[in-house]
Design a protein around this motif. Structure first.
Motif: not given
Ligand SMILES: [Zn+2]
Length: 306
Positions: A255-258, A266-267, A269
């Motif tokens: 749902n997100n990357k940083f 990555y993160s 749900d």
């Protein structure tokens, strides 16, 4: 009476995965852990292969049901489940690794067809002086399977196993390991579809009792079996498969990357099989129904630790 009529669609097979397949996995596991993994054999126990083959058929039917639901809501006419899944995910992402995904999915349907269409094999075997099986040969009889299938390269002919997922195709050999492997790829496919298309297309929550408590996450349920599996070479194969799937598909599930120290992280749900590795030793099965800890190296995240 000018109200629009209410509509429902009849996707009953989607429930098989939530309500039936995990029970069959548990049934197959009991005789599986009693097997002699050093002995050569041409079949697993009747109870194990009955539960596992039924589980594979129902799990793949559920996947087909999810495809029908997606295509109904997207107003697209369904054709072939393997091509349909691959095509819709590739249209959403130019860089989706479609060939490899299509091959994995094809292997699931090859295994499903062997059971659902009752492909007949002739198995010949010989015992040594101690009545241990010394050799066996297995031949698919004429009239079963399609010799012109374009996907026959995905089958290792002598071993009668699929090439990437190592699924047994000789029906008497299909057991816990095959159903367990199928569920890893199904978890990944569901995760990709939920993230790319929206959770509502596959609102999947398996309800399964593990060690007396219900869990609703397939990845955690599968992790609960991992440490009890007595066949170390199979565990190694699953470990490799989860890392391969992570490498190929995590960006389509996240749902997100940083960026952390120059590396992309990555993160997600919820927990998926591609995100269920120990943060320290990377072994699969960190998130389990009874908590987050690694049985391999002992690592667990304490409060305040990052
Ligand atoms: Zn660890």
């Amino acid at each position: 009476m000018n109200k629009k009529p209410n509509k429902i669609i009849s996707v009953v097979t989607a429930n098989y995965l939530e309500d039936l397949v995990l029970g069959l996995l548990a049934q197959a596991f009991e005789p599986y852990i009693k097997r002699d993994f050093k002995a050569k054999n041409f079949q697993v126990s009747y109870i194990e292969h009955t539960a596992a083959t039924a589980g594979i058929v129902l799990a793949v039917m559920a996947l087909e049901g999810f495809r029908n639901k997606i295509y109904y809501h997207k107003k697209i006419e369904p054709k072939n489940p393997v091509n349909d899944y691959t095509s819709i995910l590739t249209k959403l992402n130019n860089n989706f690794p479609s060939t490899k995904f299509k091959n994995y999915l094809t292997e699931l349907f090859i295994a499903r067809d062997v059971v659902a269409h009752n492909h007949l094999y002739e198995v010949s075997y010989q015992y040594d002086d101690n009545y241990n099986v010394a050799s066996c040969r297995q031949k698919l009889l004429k009239g079963y399977g399609d010799p012109k299938r374009k996907d026959k390269l995905l089958v290792k002919n002598n071993a009668r196993k699929t090439r990437q997922l190592n699924l047994n195709l000789q029906p008497l050999k299909i057991g816990f390991e095959d159903l367990y492997t199928v569920l890893f790829f199904i978890d990944t496919t569901i995760a990709i579809c939920q993230q790319q298309l929206g959770y509502g297309f596959i609102p999947f929550k398996p309800r399964h009792k593990v060690n007396g408590v219900y869990d609703e996450n397939l990845s955690r349920i599968l992790a609960n079996y991992y440490y009890k599996i007595p066949n170390s070479s199979f565990k190694d194969r699953i470990q490799k498969l989860t890392l391969d799937l992570k490498n190929d598909y995590q960006e389509f599930i996240a749902n997100n990357k940083f960026l952390i120290n120059g590396f992309t992280a990555y993160s997600f749900d919820t927990h998926y099989v591609i995100d269920n590795h120990c943060p320290k030793c990377e072994i699969f099965g960190y998130h389990k129904p009874d908590g987050d800890y690694c049985k391999e190296c002992g690592y667990s995240l304490s409060i305040g630790q990052s």
